[in-house]
Design a protein around this motif. Structure first.
Motif, mmCIF file in Angstrom:
data_model
loop_
_atom_site.group_PDB
_atom_site.id
_atom_site.type_symbol
_atom_site.label_atom_id
_atom_site.label_comp_id
_atom_site.label_asym_id
_atom_site.label_seq_id
_atom_site.Cartn_x
_atom_site.Cartn_y
_atom_site.Cartn_z
ATOM 1 N N MET A 1 0.834 -1.216 0.000
ATOM 2 C CA MET A 1 0.000 0.000 0.000
ATOM 3 C C MET A 1 0.867 1.263 0.000
ATOM 4 N N GLU A 2 1.989 1.201 0.697
ATOM 5 C CA GLU A 2 2.869 2.372 0.727
ATOM 6 C C GLU A 2 3.475 2.594 -0.661
ATOM 7 N N ALA A 3 3.835 1.498 -1.332
ATOM 8 C CA ALA A 3 4.376 1.635 -2.699
ATOM 9 C C ALA A 3 3.295 2.177 -3.625
ATOM 10 N N ALA A 4 2.066 1.694 -3.458
ATOM 11 C CA ALA A 4 0.957 2.172 -4.309
ATOM 12 C C ALA A 4 0.744 3.669 -4.098
ATOM 13 N N LEU A 5 0.835 4.102 -2.846
ATOM 14 C CA LEU A 5 0.646 5.530 -2.556
ATOM 15 C C LEU A 5 1.780 6.354 -3.176
ATOM 16 N N ALA A 6 3.005 5.840 -3.063
ATOM 17 C CA ALA A 6 4.154 6.577 -3.612
ATOM 18 C C ALA A 6 4.047 6.680 -5.132
ATOM 19 N N ILE A 7 3.656 5.580 -5.777
ATOM 20 C CA ILE A 7 3.561 5.594 -7.246
ATOM 21 C C ILE A 7 2.393 6.494 -7.679
ATOM 22 N N GLY A 8 1.264 6.380 -6.977
ATOM 23 C CA GLY A 8 0.111 7.245 -7.289
ATOM 24 C C GLY A 8 0.454 8.717 -7.094
ATOM 25 N N SER A 9 1.191 9.024 -6.036
ATOM 26 C CA SER A 9 1.571 10.421 -5.772
ATOM 27 C C SER A 9 2.481 10.928 -6.887
ATOM 28 N N ALA A 10 3.454 10.081 -7.282
ATOM 29 C CA ALA A 10 4.377 10.500 -8.355
ATOM 30 C C ALA A 10 3.608 10.746 -9.646
ATOM 31 N N GLU A 11 2.597 9.929 -9.908
ATOM 32 C CA GLU A 11 1.810 10.118 -11.136
ATOM 33 C C GLU A 11 0.985 11.398 -11.090
ATOM 34 N N HIS A 12 0.789 11.930 -9.904
ATOM 35 C CA HIS A 12 0.010 13.171 -9.768
ATOM 36 C C HIS A 12 0.909 14.340 -9.401
ATOM 37 N N GLY A 13 2.133 14.293 -9.880
ATOM 38 C CA GLY A 13 3.028 15.449 -9.738
ATOM 39 C C GLY A 13 3.823 15.474 -8.448
ATOM 40 N N GLY A 14 3.684 14.440 -7.603
ATOM 41 C CA GLY A 14 4.424 14.412 -6.335
ATOM 42 C C GLY A 14 5.864 13.933 -6.541
ATOM 43 N N ASP A 15 6.542 13.715 -5.431
ATOM 44 C CA ASP A 15 7.943 13.295 -5.423
ATOM 45 C C ASP A 15 8.100 11.931 -6.116
ATOM 46 N N THR A 16 9.163 11.795 -6.919
ATOM 47 C CA THR A 16 9.351 10.528 -7.637
ATOM 48 C C THR A 16 10.453 9.659 -7.019
ATOM 49 N N LEU A 17 11.182 10.194 -6.036
ATOM 50 C CA LEU A 17 12.339 9.451 -5.509
ATOM 51 C C LEU A 17 11.901 8.152 -4.831
#
Ligand SMILES: Cc1cc2nc3c(=O)[nH]c(=O)nc-3n(C[C@H](O)[C@H](O)[C@H](O)COP(=O)(O)OP(=O)(O)OC[C@H]3O[C@@H](n4cnc5c(N)ncnc54)[C@H](O)[C@@H]3O)c2cc1C
Length: 506
Positions: A298-314
């Motif tokens: 779930m944490e990976a899903a949140l990170a990937i979803g955030s990156a797809e919406h302009g958030g941090d990609t690291l």
């Protein structure tokens, strides 16, 4: 009792009909309707559409991951074409507006949607596609003809595929590869310059039509400019690795529910299994591992979803390979334990348990094996900002754990962070698997500690605390074996295989 769609699909695996009654080459691949129905169910539930629509914003991948967790164990791996379609829609949207406008609406529709395949693996290699030998020749009208063999192509029911190929005179290695899109069939229903060699006879994923295909002039279109083929697949790989990391835990969750139910009903040596302390401790240990997998998913899903919406990609770039390598491997261990927890029933097909067990194993192979993902993590860490972001995230989470009941867990995490710090800063000198595995498990322990703290303080529920305790007591970072010299390790690894036999690459 009616057989489930998944049972029906697995009991009637796809078959290849090379010729019709007149002896004409048709290469028909016949697939059980129940399996196609499962693909449709996934599409209509929005499993592909969701991340490409604005509705859930940066949480879209979390919602998607939750639904995949429920759907996967009953899907007979109908999730495979859904993953590839999700990934293809992403790549087209990122790299080719014209192809995207033509295909993405069809791929992400909820009804009568198309599916996509991804054809990277060739006989020369899947982990290392740099030796790919499929050639693309220009047709003079903007289209190209592909010639070569694709060695593993899943979901040959797809409407379109993304394929890597080398344009004539392009350089050797990955740099010379371009990405192409092709429709599998022409408008009159014939194959588009494709011959089916055979369907693979596999350990699991029996309902999934995985074929070896010869491309004999398949008409295709470059995705974006020629070149940078493997680079364009980067975004797709993050998505595909996230999906591949969800399948194993989903199956484990399903088996765990059944195992808990079985333990309530199975009476042995004078009591129900659910009252037997040995059995309880065993299931609890597996349950802790399951909770840790779901937390990382779930944490990976949140990170990937955030990156797809302009958030941090690291963090998304690191968590995609970490969740895939950890969850694909841990789920095989957990599922194997759970099969045993049913005694003989776990080994018998009519319980449905062997089907789930078989299908879990594939996730450690496709979309990158464990070692390949560990190398990927090393490659990312070569850019210091990724390691710094990861360590800062560990420290932030660690600092947020404040309740006394978690002191023991914190001490173990602290020890793991101390071991990881120099490794993350100097990855070149480390064993890639030990480093990646240690990063994943330490992160999982922290996620469990956070969840335990919340459960204890908000719900007065101590199950999260037990999960964190049991998980953190297994080694978070594996023992360092770097003092055993490579030359000695090689002797044991290679055994008595003659040098000439090892030279299979020729
Ligand atoms: C059911 C199924 C369906 C599939 N469907 C598709 C599909 O639709 N499209 C597609 O493109 N592919 C597909 N694949 C192929 C899959 O992606 C590859 O099998 C996978 O990437 C591994 O490649 P390989 O088989 O060439 O193994 P190899 O690359 O030969 O790997 C063999 C072993 O070597 C190890 N290894 C390789 N390189 C290194 C390294 N640098 N360091 C340390 N160890 C290393 C690997 O970890 C592995 O253990 C499918 C596979 C399966 C099983």
């Amino acid at each position: 009792m009616m057989p489930s769609l998944a049972d029906k699909a697995e009991r009637n695996p796809p078959h290849h009909v090379p010729y019709d009654a007149w002896g004409n080459r048709i290469d028909d691949i016949q697939v059980e309707d129940a399996w196609l129905e499962l693909v449709r169910i996934g599409q209509e539930a929005g499993l592909v559409a969701m991340p490409h629509q604005a509705h859930f914003g940066r949480y879209a991948r979390v919602v998607q991951a939750g639904l995949v967790n429920l759907f996967d164990p009953a899907s007979a791996v109908a999730t495979c074409p859904l993953v590839m379609t999700d990934g293809a829609a992403h790549v087209l949207s990122q790299h080719d507006p014209e192809l995207a406008s033509r295909y993405v609406p069809r791929l992400t529709a909820r009804r009568d949607a198309w599916t996509a395949g991804q054809w990277m693996t060739e006989k020369e290699g899947g982990s290392d596609v740099s030796r790919s030998s499929t050639v693309a020749r220009p047709n003079g009208d903007g289209s190209w003809s592909l010639h070569g063999t694709k060695w593993f192509t899943s979901a040959t029911t797809a409407d379109v595929a993304l394929a890597l190929a080398r344009t004539e005179n392009a350089s050797e290695g990955s740099a010379g590869l371009s990405l192409f899109l092709l429709e599998l069939r022409t408008t009159d229903g014939h194959w588009n310059g494709i011959k089916v060699r055979r369907l693979k006879d596999k350990l699991g994923t029996h309902a999934l039509p995985t074929a070896e295909l010869d491309l004999v002039g398949a008409i295709a279109h470059p995705v974006g400019e020629l070149g940078r083929g493997t680079a364009k697949l980067g975004g797709l790989l993050n998505i595909a690795r996230l999906w591949a990391s969800l399948g194993g835990p989903a199956g484990v969750g399903y088996l765990l529910d059944l195992a808990r139910d079985y333990a309530q009903r199975r009476y042995t040596f004078g009591s129900f299994l659910c009252h037997n302390p040995v059995h309880q401790r065993w299931l609890a240990r597996i349950a802790a591992e399951y909770e840790a997998m779901i937390a990382l998913n779930m944490e990976a899903a949140l990170a990937i979803g955030s990156a797809e919406h302009g958030g941090d990609t690291l963090m998304s770039r690191l968590l995609a390979p970490l969740t895939k390598l950890a969850c694909a491997r841990e789920s095989i261990w957990a599922a194997s334990e759970l099969v045993e927890s049913f005694g003989g029933a776990g080994y018998v097909e009519d319980t449905g348990i062997p089907r789930v067990f078989r299908n879990i194993h594939v996730h450690c192979i496709w979309e990158g094996t464990t070692s390949v993902l560990a190398h990927d993590v090393m490659r990312v860490l070569a850019h210091s900002e990724y390691g710094e972001a990861f360590m800062a995230d560990l420290r932030r989470r660690y600092a947020g754990i404040s309740i006394d009941a978690l002191d023991g867990v914190k001490a173990r995490i602290d020890d793991a962070i101390r071991q990881l710090r120099p490794m993350v800063a100097q990855p070149k000198t480390c064993d890639a698997r030990r480093l990646a595995w240690g990063m994943a498990r330490t992160y999982q322990a922290l996620l469990l500690a956070e969840a335990a703290q919340w459960q204890l303080s908000c719900k007065l529920d101590d199950r999260g605390l037990v999960a964190a305790e049991l998980f953190a007591r297994s080694p978070l970072v594996e023992a360092d074996m770097s003092d055993v010299p490579d030359s000695m390790v090689a002797g044991l690894a290679n055994g008595n295989v003659a040098d000439s036999a090892l030279d299979i690459a020729g």
